[in-house]
Design an enzyme around this catalytic site. Structure first.
Site, PDB file in Angstrom:
ATOM      1  N   SER A 151     -47.856  13.711  46.012  1.00  0.00           N
ATOM      2  CA  SER A 151     -48.426  13.437  44.687  1.00  0.00           C
ATOM      3  C   SER A 151     -49.908  13.749  44.741  1.00  0.00           C
ATOM      4  CB  SER A 151     -48.261  11.962  44.331  1.00  0.00           C
ATOM      5  OG  SER A 151     -49.040  11.626  43.196  1.00  0.00           O
ATOM      6  N   TYR A 165     -47.866   2.955  46.796  1.00  0.00           N
ATOM      7  CA  TYR A 165     -47.418   4.304  46.425  1.00  0.00           C
ATOM      8  C   TYR A 165     -48.418   5.348  46.936  1.00  0.00           C
ATOM      9  CZ  TYR A 165     -45.941   8.199  43.420  1.00  0.00           C
ATOM     10  OH  TYR A 165     -45.510   9.412  42.948  1.00  0.00           O
TER      11      TYR A 165
HETATM   12  P1  NAD Z   1     -37.578   9.776  38.365  1.00  0.00           P
HETATM   13  O1  NAD Z   1     -37.697   8.288  38.411  1.00  0.00           O
HETATM   14  O2  NAD Z   1     -37.341  10.462  37.079  1.00  0.00           O
HETATM   15  O3  NAD Z   1     -36.448  10.232  39.419  1.00  0.00           O
HETATM   16  C1  NAD Z   1     -36.411   9.705  40.715  1.00  0.00           C
HETATM   17  C2  NAD Z   1     -34.951   9.655  41.180  1.00  0.00           C
HETATM   18  O4  NAD Z   1     -34.935   9.143  42.532  1.00  0.00           O
HETATM   19  C3  NAD Z   1     -34.080   8.688  40.353  1.00  0.00           C
HETATM   20  O5  NAD Z   1     -32.907   9.355  39.925  1.00  0.00           O
HETATM   21  C4  NAD Z   1     -33.768   7.556  41.312  1.00  0.00           C
HETATM   22  O6  NAD Z   1     -32.498   6.958  41.102  1.00  0.00           O
HETATM   23  C5  NAD Z   1     -33.852   8.249  42.661  1.00  0.00           C
HETATM   24  N1  NAD Z   1     -34.095   7.306  43.749  1.00  0.00           N
HETATM   25  C6  NAD Z   1     -34.935   6.247  43.749  1.00  0.00           C
HETATM   26  N2  NAD Z   1     -34.843   5.586  44.906  1.00  0.00           N
HETATM   27  C7  NAD Z   1     -33.922   6.244  45.669  1.00  0.00           C
HETATM   28  C8  NAD Z   1     -33.397   6.033  46.969  1.00  0.00           C
HETATM   29  N3  NAD Z   1     -33.776   4.995  47.726  1.00  0.00           N
HETATM   30  N4  NAD Z   1     -32.486   6.914  47.435  1.00  0.00           N
HETATM   31  C9  NAD Z   1     -32.059   7.963  46.683  1.00  0.00           C
HETATM   32  N5  NAD Z   1     -32.516   8.198  45.437  1.00  0.00           N
HETATM   33  C10 NAD Z   1     -33.457   7.345  44.940  1.00  0.00           C
HETATM   34  O7  NAD Z   1     -38.914  10.303  39.068  1.00  0.00           O
HETATM   35  P2  NAD Z   1     -39.646  11.734  39.100  1.00  0.00           P
HETATM   36  O8  NAD Z   1     -40.834  11.646  38.233  1.00  0.00           O
HETATM   37  O9  NAD Z   1     -38.696  12.843  38.937  1.00  0.00           O
HETATM   38  O10 NAD Z   1     -40.194  11.672  40.603  1.00  0.00           O
HETATM   39  C11 NAD Z   1     -39.665  12.437  41.648  1.00  0.00           C
HETATM   40  C12 NAD Z   1     -40.687  12.476  42.764  1.00  0.00           C
HETATM   41  O11 NAD Z   1     -41.927  12.961  42.256  1.00  0.00           O
HETATM   42  C13 NAD Z   1     -40.986  11.112  43.388  1.00  0.00           C
HETATM   43  O12 NAD Z   1     -41.119  11.256  44.784  1.00  0.00           O
HETATM   44  C14 NAD Z   1     -42.316  10.743  42.775  1.00  0.00           C
HETATM   45  O13 NAD Z   1     -43.051   9.867  43.569  1.00  0.00           O
HETATM   46  C15 NAD Z   1     -42.972  12.110  42.655  1.00  0.00           C
HETATM   47  N6  NAD Z   1     -44.064  12.189  41.693  1.00  0.00           N
HETATM   48  C16 NAD Z   1     -43.859  11.911  40.387  1.00  0.00           C
HETATM   49  C17 NAD Z   1     -44.933  11.975  39.508  1.00  0.00           C
HETATM   50  C18 NAD Z   1     -44.764  11.625  38.050  1.00  0.00           C
HETATM   51  O14 NAD Z   1     -45.767  11.551  37.338  1.00  0.00           O
HETATM   52  N7  NAD Z   1     -43.570  11.435  37.551  1.00  0.00           N
HETATM   53  C19 NAD Z   1     -46.206  12.355  39.957  1.00  0.00           C
HETATM   54  C20 NAD Z   1     -46.377  12.649  41.303  1.00  0.00           C
HETATM   55  C21 NAD Z   1     -45.297  12.570  42.165  1.00  0.00           C
END
Ligand code: NAD
Length: 278
Positions: A151, A165
């Site tokens: 991130s 986080y």
């Molecule tokens: P999201 O919440 O839409 O999707 C995340 C998915 O991961 C969900 O389907 C959830 O069920 C699954 N998950 C959670 N815990 C789990 C586990 N223990 N085992 C297996 N699956 C699990 O989130 P997103 O925005 O698509 O985020 C995806 C990645 O991107 C994450 O690593 C997040 O930290 C990173 N990220 C997101 C953002 C943002 O702004 N959304 C910014 C920077 C980084």
């Protein structure tokens, strides 16, 4: 009739965690559209199955399978890699993308130990387990590409506190660089994807007031949240042979966030008169 498949990931098998939502969902569909066979992994089985159904409807049978796994559990991750190999014969790409941002994750004084441990177990240990079991399989086929979702907060302090986080994503970045160096000669590439703030459930549930959303957006020169598909496109490049000379990089897909600086009032500097930060 299914649309013709692209070829950017032809003959490749990809495992994608967090495939039931956001970046993982968009990446699963995009990777399949470019010819990959995809193992859609999520702790939320319904989400993983829905992604597979979508892929099957768009591109036909045998393009994707669902796998229920909690990435923080070693046995689950071992089984997820086993399932990929027993179903599709090998693994070429692992996208360690599952992650959480807990609503109770806060600053150093208010974050509880259980939230800290939960975040570290999923966001950091989960990436390690994935790498550990994928490396073993990739060695057998002469290489592969592993993408770990970090991130922008791993590179810049977040203004809205989420200490566990932020620390977890810093660990992902550091781990990815070391893995890249150690396994470079084996042709196993490791790169981090560093998304900026996105309009996915994960962030929108965390930034649950207009004030919090605004506080985050003032740091983004493009002045908008990113979309999950914009991350999926970057992940596709890292997964494919187009990035064959890239390993150990942090790929920022963040609307310019990491390139910007802020005034004491918290506004991103912009001299272009046509740029407005709403
Ligand atoms: P999201 O919440 O839409 O999707 C995340 C998915 O991961 C969900 O389907 C959830 O069920 C699954 N998950 C959670 N815990 C789990 C586990 N223990 N085992 C297996 N699956 C699990 O989130 P997103 O925005 O698509 O985020 C995806 C990645 O991107 C994450 O690593 C997040 O930290 C990173 N990220 C997101 C953002 C943002 O702004 N959304 C910014 C920077 C980084």
């Amino acid at each position: 009739m299914s649309p013709p498949l692209g070829t950017r990931l032809a003959n490749k098998v990809a495992v994608i965690t967090g495939a039931g939502s956001g970046i993982g969902l968009e990446s699963s569909v995009l990777f399949a559209s470019e010819g990959a066979q995809v193992v859609c992994v999520d702790i939320n089985e319904k989400g993983a199955l829905a992604t597979v159904e979508k892929i099957t409807k768009m591109f036909g049978e045998k393009r994707a399978i669902a796998c229920k796994a909690d990435v923080s559990k070693e046995e689950d991750v071992k089984n997820m890699i086993k399932l990929a190999v027993s179903t599709f014969g090998k693994i070429n790409v692992l996208f360690n993308n599952a992650g959480i941002m807990h609503p109770k994750d806060d600053n150093a004084l208010t974050t509880s130990e259980d939230i800290w441990d939960l975040t570290m177990n999923i966001n950091v240990k989960g990436v390690w387990w994935g790498c550990k079991y994928a490396i073993e399989e990739m060695r057998k086929t002469g290489g592969g590409s592993i993408i770990n979702t970090a991130s922008f907060v791993a590179q810049r302090g977040a203004a809205t506190p989420q200490l566990a986080y932020t620390a977890s994503k810093g660990a992902v970045l550091a781990m990815t660089r070391e893995l890249a160096v150690v396994h470079a000669k084996e042709n196993i590439r490791f790169n981090s994807l560093c998304p900026g703030p996105l309009r996915t459930p994960l962030l929108m549930e965390f930034l649950n007031t207009e004030e919090k959303k605004h506080r985050r957006l003032v740091h983004v020169p493009m002045g908008r949240f990113g979309e999950a598909i914009e991350q999926a496109k970057a992940a596709l490049f890292l997964a494919s042979d187009e990035s064959s000379y890239m390993t150990g990089t942090d790929m920022n897909v963040d609307g310019g966030l990491c390139a910007a600086y802020v005034t004491p009032e918290g506004e991103t500097q912009a001299v272009c008169p046509h740029t407005s930060f709403q």
